[in-house]
Design an enzyme around this catalytic site. Structure first.
Site, PDB file in Angstrom:
ATOM      1  N   PRO A 144      81.941  23.971  91.634  1.00 51.92           N
ATOM      2  CA  PRO A 144      81.613  25.132  90.448  1.00 51.92           C
ATOM      3  C   PRO A 144      81.833  26.380  91.019  1.00 51.92           C
ATOM      4  O   PRO A 144      81.784  27.416  89.880  1.00 51.92           O
ATOM      5  CB  PRO A 144      79.824  24.778  90.784  1.00 51.92           C
ATOM      6  CG  PRO A 144      79.592  24.020  92.132  1.00 51.92           C
ATOM      7  CD  PRO A 144      81.016  23.206  92.354  1.00 51.92           C
ATOM      8  N   ARG A 178      96.111  12.739  78.350  1.00 57.98           N
ATOM      9  CA  ARG A 178      96.427  12.711  76.840  1.00 57.98           C
ATOM     10  C   ARG A 178      97.626  13.661  76.327  1.00 57.98           C
ATOM     11  O   ARG A 178      97.845  13.740  75.382  1.00 57.98           O
ATOM     12  CB  ARG A 178      95.116  12.803  75.896  1.00 57.98           C
ATOM     13  CG  ARG A 178      94.331  14.097  76.034  1.00 57.98           C
ATOM     14  CD  ARG A 178      93.131  13.976  75.504  1.00 57.98           C
ATOM     15  NE  ARG A 178      93.097  13.756  73.886  1.00 57.98           N
ATOM     16  CZ  ARG A 178      93.475  14.573  72.967  1.00 57.98           C
ATOM     17  NH1 ARG A 178      94.102  15.893  73.855  1.00 57.98           N
ATOM     18  NH2 ARG A 178      93.665  14.456  71.811  1.00 57.98           N
TER      19      ARG A 178
HETATM   20 CL1  6GU Z   1      84.258  20.592  89.638  1.00 54.56          CL
HETATM   21  N1  6GU Z   1      81.801  20.008  90.897  1.00 54.56           N
HETATM   22  C1  6GU Z   1      80.415  20.212  90.853  1.00 54.56           C
HETATM   23  N2  6GU Z   1      79.790  19.684  91.949  1.00 54.56           N
HETATM   24  N3  6GU Z   1      79.752  20.726  89.857  1.00 54.56           N
HETATM   25  C2  6GU Z   1      80.517  21.314  88.990  1.00 54.56           C
HETATM   26  C3  6GU Z   1      81.780  21.474  88.837  1.00 54.56           C
HETATM   27  C4  6GU Z   1      82.356  20.743  89.798  1.00 54.56           C
HETATM   28  N4  6GU Z   1      82.036  21.972  87.684  1.00 54.56           N
HETATM   29  C5  6GU Z   1      80.909  22.190  87.069  1.00 54.56           C
HETATM   30  N5  6GU Z   1      79.995  22.062  88.015  1.00 54.56           N
END
Ligand code: 6GU
Length: 262
Positions: A88, A153
């Protein structure tokens, strides 16, 4: 394009590889996919991949040795691939990023789990950090699938002639136009007449109009960050004029509820 995913849950990817366009792309050799179990690179009888954080606190951290060994092993097969950590904290994934990634030869995805990944792995083994939005998932697996799906895609030849990526929502900076199929009347609502007319120019104009109005109503932020074509400007101006005519032709009556006066 070669996709490799490092995860402690490789089974999560099996149904993903085995359906729809991803399956077809893999079968035709446009993509190759593999999910590598990080646990296979963990030492000891229990193949432990996580440990408690130095400094204390709750949650667990992914240990550096199994993860770095897994990345090294996969990288040996894909020397030109970028190594993407799903987190995130990464830059937000969008259609433009999907387009950029679609011309890569290979991508290695590292799926974080627990509270995070040991910082020395992030610094020494990761080239990109990507997030799929401002919310927290329990791990990077779903994010990896989202990215692989969106990128696949866009690879030339993956979508057939009837499924075009050029007309996608976002690819022209606008949301896609409305779609209709048979029956001609469904629960009292007819398909717009112009779509039955066979006039391709008029149909294109109608589609551009619905595309613009949808974008204006649902995602005005997309219009603000985009240069309008002459035709698009014309369409928007026509609406403005239509709305102004409606307002001008209305008699003024009643009181203004917002002004507070009676
Ligand atoms: Cl890539 N990983 C995690 N754990 N949470 C997320 C994310 C990724 N993208 C948004 N939330």
């Amino acid at each position: 394009m070669k996709f490799a995913v490092l995860t402690i849950f490789p089974e999560m990817f099996v149904p993903f590889w085995e359906h729809g366009i991803i399956r077809r792309a893999a079968e035709s050799g446009k993509i190759s996919v593999s999910a590598v179990n990080i646990r296979d690179f963990a030492e000891g009888r229990h193949h432990v991949t996580d440990d408690r954080p130095y400094g204390g606190g709750c949650g667990m951290v992914m240990k550096p040795e199994p993860l770095s060994a897994a990345i090294r092993a996969v990288k040996a097969d894909m020397p030109s691939a970028r190594t993407v950590l799903l987190t995130p904290q990464g830059r937000i994934f969008d259609q433009k990023t999907a387009c950029e990634l679609s011309s890569d030869e290979g991508i290695i995805f590292v799926c974080g789990r627990y509270e995070g990944v040991d910082e020395r792995v992030c610094q020494g083994f990761i080239s990109d950090e990507i997030s799929i939005g401002d919310y927290v998932l329990t791990g990077g697996e779903l994010a990896a699938m989202v990215i692989i799906d969106a990128v696949t895609r866009l690879i030339p030849g993956v979508l057939g002639g009837t499924e075009s990526a050029e007309k996608d929502s976002f690819s022209q900076g606008l949301l896609e136009h409305a779609h209709y199929t048979r029956p001609r009347t469904f629960e009292g609502t007819d398909v717009p007449e112009v779509l039955l007319s066979g006039h391709h120019k008029e149909i294109d104009t109608w589609r551009l109009e619905t595309s613009l109005i949808r974008t204006f109503l649902k995602r005005p932020d997309l219009l603000k960050n985009r240069t309008l074509s002459i035709q698009e400007r014309k369409i928007l101006k026509k609406w403005c004029a239509d709305i102004e005519n409606i307002i001008r032709d209305q008699p003024l009556c009643g009181t203004d509820p917002l002004s507070g006066s009676q």
